[in-house]
Write a protein that holds these residues in place. Sequence first.
Motif, PDB file in Angstrom:
ATOM      1  N   ARG A 127      -2.187   3.883 -17.601  1.00  0.00           N
ATOM      2  CA  ARG A 127      -1.505   5.172 -17.595  1.00  0.00           C
ATOM      3  C   ARG A 127      -0.648   5.303 -16.349  1.00  0.00           C
ATOM      4  O   ARG A 127      -1.114   5.155 -15.231  1.00  0.00           O
ATOM      5  CB  ARG A 127      -2.513   6.311 -17.684  1.00  0.00           C
ATOM      6  CG  ARG A 127      -3.385   6.242 -18.938  1.00  0.00           C
ATOM      7  CD  ARG A 127      -4.245   7.483 -19.075  1.00  0.00           C
ATOM      8  NE  ARG A 127      -3.447   8.677 -19.320  1.00  0.00           N
ATOM      9  CZ  ARG A 127      -2.987   9.020 -20.514  1.00  0.00           C
ATOM     10  NH1 ARG A 127      -3.214   8.250 -21.563  1.00  0.00           N
ATOM     11  NH2 ARG A 127      -2.268  10.105 -20.662  1.00  0.00           N
ATOM     12  N   ARG A 128       0.622   5.609 -16.553  1.00  0.00           N
ATOM     13  CA  ARG A 128       1.571   5.824 -15.470  1.00  0.00           C
ATOM     14  C   ARG A 128       1.566   4.668 -14.474  1.00  0.00           C
ATOM     15  O   ARG A 128       1.596   4.864 -13.272  1.00  0.00           O
ATOM     16  CB  ARG A 128       1.254   7.134 -14.746  1.00  0.00           C
ATOM     17  CG  ARG A 128       1.215   8.345 -15.658  1.00  0.00           C
ATOM     18  CD  ARG A 128       2.586   8.694 -16.192  1.00  0.00           C
ATOM     19  NE  ARG A 128       2.533   9.840 -17.079  1.00  0.00           N
ATOM     20  CZ  ARG A 128       3.585  10.311 -17.730  1.00  0.00           C
ATOM     21  NH1 ARG A 128       4.743   9.726 -17.627  1.00  0.00           N
ATOM     22  NH2 ARG A 128       3.466  11.349 -18.527  1.00  0.00           N
ATOM     23  N   LEU A 129       1.532   3.456 -14.995  1.00  0.00           N
ATOM     24  CA  LEU A 129       1.439   2.290 -14.110  1.00  0.00           C
ATOM     25  C   LEU A 129       2.606   2.221 -13.136  1.00  0.00           C
ATOM     26  O   LEU A 129       2.423   1.972 -11.952  1.00  0.00           O
ATOM     27  CB  LEU A 129       1.405   1.006 -14.934  1.00  0.00           C
ATOM     28  CG  LEU A 129       0.052   0.524 -15.436  1.00  0.00           C
ATOM     29  CD1 LEU A 129       0.220  -0.801 -16.144  1.00  0.00           C
ATOM     30  CD2 LEU A 129      -0.916   0.384 -14.283  1.00  0.00           C
ATOM     31  N   ARG A 130       3.792   2.413 -13.654  1.00  0.00           N
ATOM     32  CA  ARG A 130       4.971   2.207 -12.822  1.00  0.00           C
ATOM     33  C   ARG A 130       5.081   3.206 -11.685  1.00  0.00           C
ATOM     34  O   ARG A 130       5.721   2.939 -10.683  1.00  0.00           O
ATOM     35  CB  ARG A 130       6.225   2.265 -13.692  1.00  0.00           C
ATOM     36  CG  ARG A 130       6.450   1.026 -14.527  1.00  0.00           C
ATOM     37  CD  ARG A 130       7.477   1.256 -15.615  1.00  0.00           C
ATOM     38  NE  ARG A 130       6.964   2.127 -16.663  1.00  0.00           N
ATOM     39  CZ  ARG A 130       7.714   2.678 -17.604  1.00  0.00           C
ATOM     40  NH1 ARG A 130       9.004   2.451 -17.619  1.00  0.00           N
ATOM     41  NH2 ARG A 130       7.176   3.425 -18.532  1.00  0.00           N
ATOM     42  N   SER A 131       4.456   4.369 -11.819  1.00  0.00           N
ATOM     43  CA  SER A 131       4.559   5.381 -10.778  1.00  0.00           C
ATOM     44  C   SER A 131       3.259   5.582 -10.015  1.00  0.00           C
ATOM     45  O   SER A 131       3.156   6.504  -9.208  1.00  0.00           O
ATOM     46  CB  SER A 131       4.995   6.724 -11.399  1.00  0.00           C
ATOM     47  OG  SER A 131       4.055   7.129 -12.391  1.00  0.00           O
ATOM     48  N   THR A 132       2.266   4.731 -10.230  1.00  0.00           N
ATOM     49  CA  THR A 132       0.978   4.861  -9.550  1.00  0.00           C
ATOM     50  C   THR A 132       1.027   4.194  -8.178  1.00  0.00           C
ATOM     51  O   THR A 132       1.236   2.982  -8.084  1.00  0.00           O
ATOM     52  CB  THR A 132      -0.147   4.210 -10.374  1.00  0.00           C
ATOM     53  OG1 THR A 132      -0.240   4.855 -11.638  1.00  0.00           O
ATOM     54  CG2 THR A 132      -1.476   4.325  -9.652  1.00  0.00           C
ATOM     55  N   PRO A 133       0.844   4.958  -7.082  1.00  0.00           N
ATOM     56  CA  PRO A 133       0.800   4.334  -5.750  1.00  0.00           C
ATOM     57  C   PRO A 133      -0.406   3.411  -5.636  1.00  0.00           C
ATOM     58  O   PRO A 133      -1.512   3.759  -6.030  1.00  0.00           O
ATOM     59  CB  PRO A 133       0.679   5.532  -4.799  1.00  0.00           C
ATOM     60  CG  PRO A 133       1.133   6.719  -5.589  1.00  0.00           C
ATOM     61  CD  PRO A 133       0.741   6.427  -7.011  1.00  0.00           C
ATOM     62  N   ILE A 134      -0.189   2.231  -5.102  1.00  0.00           N
ATOM     63  CA  ILE A 134      -1.237   1.225  -4.986  1.00  0.00           C
ATOM     64  C   ILE A 134      -2.048   1.462  -3.720  1.00  0.00           C
ATOM     65  O   ILE A 134      -1.495   1.772  -2.661  1.00  0.00           O
ATOM     66  CB  ILE A 134      -0.615  -0.180  -5.002  1.00  0.00           C
ATOM     67  CG1 ILE A 134       0.035  -0.426  -6.370  1.00  0.00           C
ATOM     68  CG2 ILE A 134      -1.655  -1.261  -4.708  1.00  0.00           C
ATOM     69  CD1 ILE A 134       0.904  -1.651  -6.422  1.00  0.00           C
TER      70      ILE A 134
ATOM     71  N   ILE B 152       0.830  -1.201   0.000  1.00  0.00           N
ATOM     72  CA  ILE B 152       0.000   0.000   0.000  1.00  0.00           C
ATOM     73  C   ILE B 152       0.869   1.257   0.000  1.00  0.00           C
ATOM     74  O   ILE B 152       1.812   1.387   0.781  1.00  0.00           O
ATOM     75  CB  ILE B 152      -0.946   0.017   1.215  1.00  0.00           C
ATOM     76  CG1 ILE B 152      -1.836  -1.223   1.212  1.00  0.00           C
ATOM     77  CG2 ILE B 152      -1.800   1.278   1.216  1.00  0.00           C
ATOM     78  CD1 ILE B 152      -2.669  -1.379  -0.036  1.00  0.00           C
ATOM     79  N   GLY B 153       0.534   2.191  -0.891  1.00  0.00           N
ATOM     80  CA  GLY B 153       1.257   3.451  -0.969  1.00  0.00           C
ATOM     81  C   GLY B 153       2.538   3.388  -1.780  1.00  0.00           C
ATOM     82  O   GLY B 153       3.229   4.401  -1.922  1.00  0.00           O
ATOM     83  N   ARG B 154       2.865   2.217  -2.302  1.00  0.00           N
ATOM     84  CA  ARG B 154       4.089   2.059  -3.076  1.00  0.00           C
ATOM     85  C   ARG B 154       3.750   1.782  -4.528  1.00  0.00           C
ATOM     86  O   ARG B 154       2.722   1.192  -4.843  1.00  0.00           O
ATOM     87  CB  ARG B 154       4.933   0.919  -2.500  1.00  0.00           C
ATOM     88  CG  ARG B 154       5.243   1.088  -1.025  1.00  0.00           C
ATOM     89  CD  ARG B 154       5.905  -0.132  -0.428  1.00  0.00           C
ATOM     90  NE  ARG B 154       7.291  -0.259  -0.849  1.00  0.00           N
ATOM     91  CZ  ARG B 154       8.097  -1.221  -0.416  1.00  0.00           C
ATOM     92  NH1 ARG B 154       7.650  -2.136   0.422  1.00  0.00           N
ATOM     93  NH2 ARG B 154       9.351  -1.273  -0.833  1.00  0.00           N
TER      94      ARG B 154
END
Length: 647
Positions: A408-415, A379-381
Motif C-alpha cells: 500500500r502506497r509503496l512509492r510514497s512510503t518513507p523508508i 532513510i526518510g525517503r
Amino acid sequence: MTHDQMTIIAILVAAMGMFIWGRWRHDMVAGGALLACVFAGIVPGAEAFEGFGHPAVITVVCVLVLSHGLQITGAVDELSRRVLPSSSGQTVSIAALTGLAAVLSAFMNNVGAMALLMPVAVKLAARQGLTPGKVLMPLAFGSILGGTMTLIGTPPNLIVSGFRNESGLGGFGMFDFSPVGASVTLAGLVFISLIGWRLVPAREQSDTGDFDTAAYTTEVRITEDSKAVGKSLREVERMLDETDALVVGLVRGGFRLSAPYPGRILRDGDILVIQSEPKSLSSILSGLGLKLEENVPPEPEVAEAKDEEEATQSDTKGDEAEKAVGEGESRVSGNTSAEREPEEGGKEKNGNGKDNGEKAKHSEILIQEMVAMPGGMIIGRSARDMELRTRFGINLLAISRQGHRSIRRLRSTPIQGGDVLLMQGAPEVLSSFASEFGCVPLAARDVHVPGKGQAVRATLVMAAAIAAAALGLAPVAIAFAAGVLALMAMRIVSLRSVYQAVDWPVIVLLGAMLPVAGAMASTGAADLIARFLLENVAKGQAVFGLAVILAATMLMTDFMNNAATAAVMCPIALSTAAQLNVNADSFLMAVAIGSSCAFLTPIGHQNNTLILGPGGFRFGDYWRMGLPTDILVIAVGLPMLLLVWPL
C-alpha cells in the motif's frame, strides 16, 4: 540550583526526550541542543564548534575509513570464509559467527562488521533450519560486545578517553579497555552461544520467493477505447494511486520492460503488468477501460521488431518533448534517463534514438531483498523521492517493516532503518544502489576479492595504525589519520569513497554533543546530578555508586544514541568519583561499558535496528535475550572494574 544549571539540565532533558522519541535524526537533535546552549549563553559562540576538531571525532572518522578499506578489499570476507565452519551444529555455528563478529568489532566499525556478516548469518540460519532472527540477534549482540574491547572499538570509548584526557589524567591507551571489555565479551558470547539464541522468538521472515509483494499480479491490455491511450505511464500511475496498484512492467510487441520509463506514451495494444489486491482489480479495469490479458503474445518476427523500433523512436521524441515542458527527470552520473532509456529488444538508445550497441539480458533482471541501514541516505525517503524507476531502472515491489508486509502506497512510503525492501532490477544496478544509499543485500553474496595484495595491504595498514597508537609512537588520531592517508596513497580507497565511508550523522552528533557535555561540568550541573545520585541512590557508598553509574548508563543507551549517552554520563561519572574521592578511571570505564551495551530495544544501537526487519522482530522481542545479557554484563563487569581499576 543556579539559572545556568537549570538551563543546561532542561536542554539535556529535552534533547534526551527527542532522542528517545526519534521524530528527528540524532544529529539534528544534537545540533539543536548545541545552538540552544549558545543562545542561552552557556557555551561561548567562539567555542561552539570546537568539538568537531576533538581528537575523538577525528579518530572516529579515520576508523570508519580504515574499516571501509577492509570491507572493499574483501579482507573480512576472506577471513569469514576461513574461520566459519562449513558444516557443524547450531551451537558451534552461532558461537563461531558471534565470536568472529566480536573480534572484527574490536578493530573496525561494528556496524560495518554487522553489515558484512548479515548475509552469512541468513545463509547459516537456512542451513541450520533456523529462522533468521535466531542467528541475527546473536550476531548483533556479539558485534556490540566486541566494541568494548579496544579504544577504537566503538565511539563511546573514544569519548570516555577524551574526557579523561581533559580532566588532566591523560587519555586511555589502545588496550586499556581490554581486561574488562574482553571479560564481559567472553561471558556474553558463552551465554549467547549456549543459551541466549534459544531465547530469541522464532519470528518467521520469508525469503524473496515467498515475500508477499502483492495479493494479485496480472497483465492487462490497453484497448483502443481505453482511457490510457495517449497518456504517459506516469499519468496512468497517478490514476492508479487511488487503487493502490503498482505497474511493474510493460509489454509492447512481445518485448517486456521491467522498469519502463515513466514518460513513455501508452498506446492501443500495450500490456501493463500490474500488482494489486483482488478487490481493486475490477475498479482498475473499469476505471481505465482495460481488459485482462489471458495470453501473452509470442515472440515477434523481424518485421514486427522493425515496426516496434520505429514506434519506439516516435515515443522517444514524445518523451523528449515532455521533458522540454518541465516534466523531465533528474540525472545520474551526467546522463538523463531519456539518454539511456531501456528499449525493447534489450537495446538502449541515447537521446537521439540511436542504438548504442549494448544488449540487456532479461535473465539478468532479478528480485533481491535489501535491508535499509540506519543512517543511510535512503532513510526518510520514498521510492518517488528517489525516482527509483527513472534514475536507476529499479522497481520497489514491497516493504517489510517489523515483519509486516504491504504494497500500500509503496512509492510514497518513507523508508525507515531496518525496513526490508524487495527490489527488482539488474544485478549491477541493485549493487550500485545498495552501496550508494546504505542498504545491505540479504541474499547470499558471491564476493569478488579485488586481489590478495590489496586485502593484505589494507590489513597491514590497519595493524600498523593500531600498533603505533598502542605503543605510544603517535597520538591515536594522528596514527589513524596516517593510516587513512596510506590507503589513499596506495589507491586502496578512492578519494570519493573516503567521504562516502564516513557516517556523517554520527560525526555531527559527536561534534555537537561534546561542548554540551562540557557545559554540564562548567555550570556545575554534573556535580548537582552526581550529588543527587550519591545521596538518594548510592547512599554514599562508592561500590553502590559505581553500580548506579553502570546501570543508569546501560538504561539510557537503550533509548538514545550510545555516543550521546557517553557524552552525557562522563561529566556525571567524573563528578561522582570526585565527591567520593575515589579513582575516576573505574567510573569512566563503567560509562564505557554501559554506553556500549544496548540490548533491550531495537533503537539503542544501529545493529539492533539493522536486524529488526530481516528478523521479523517486534519492539518487545529484544529484552528476552537482552535482559539476561544486561544482568550478565553487570555481574561480570562490576567485579572486573573493581579488580582492574580499584577504587
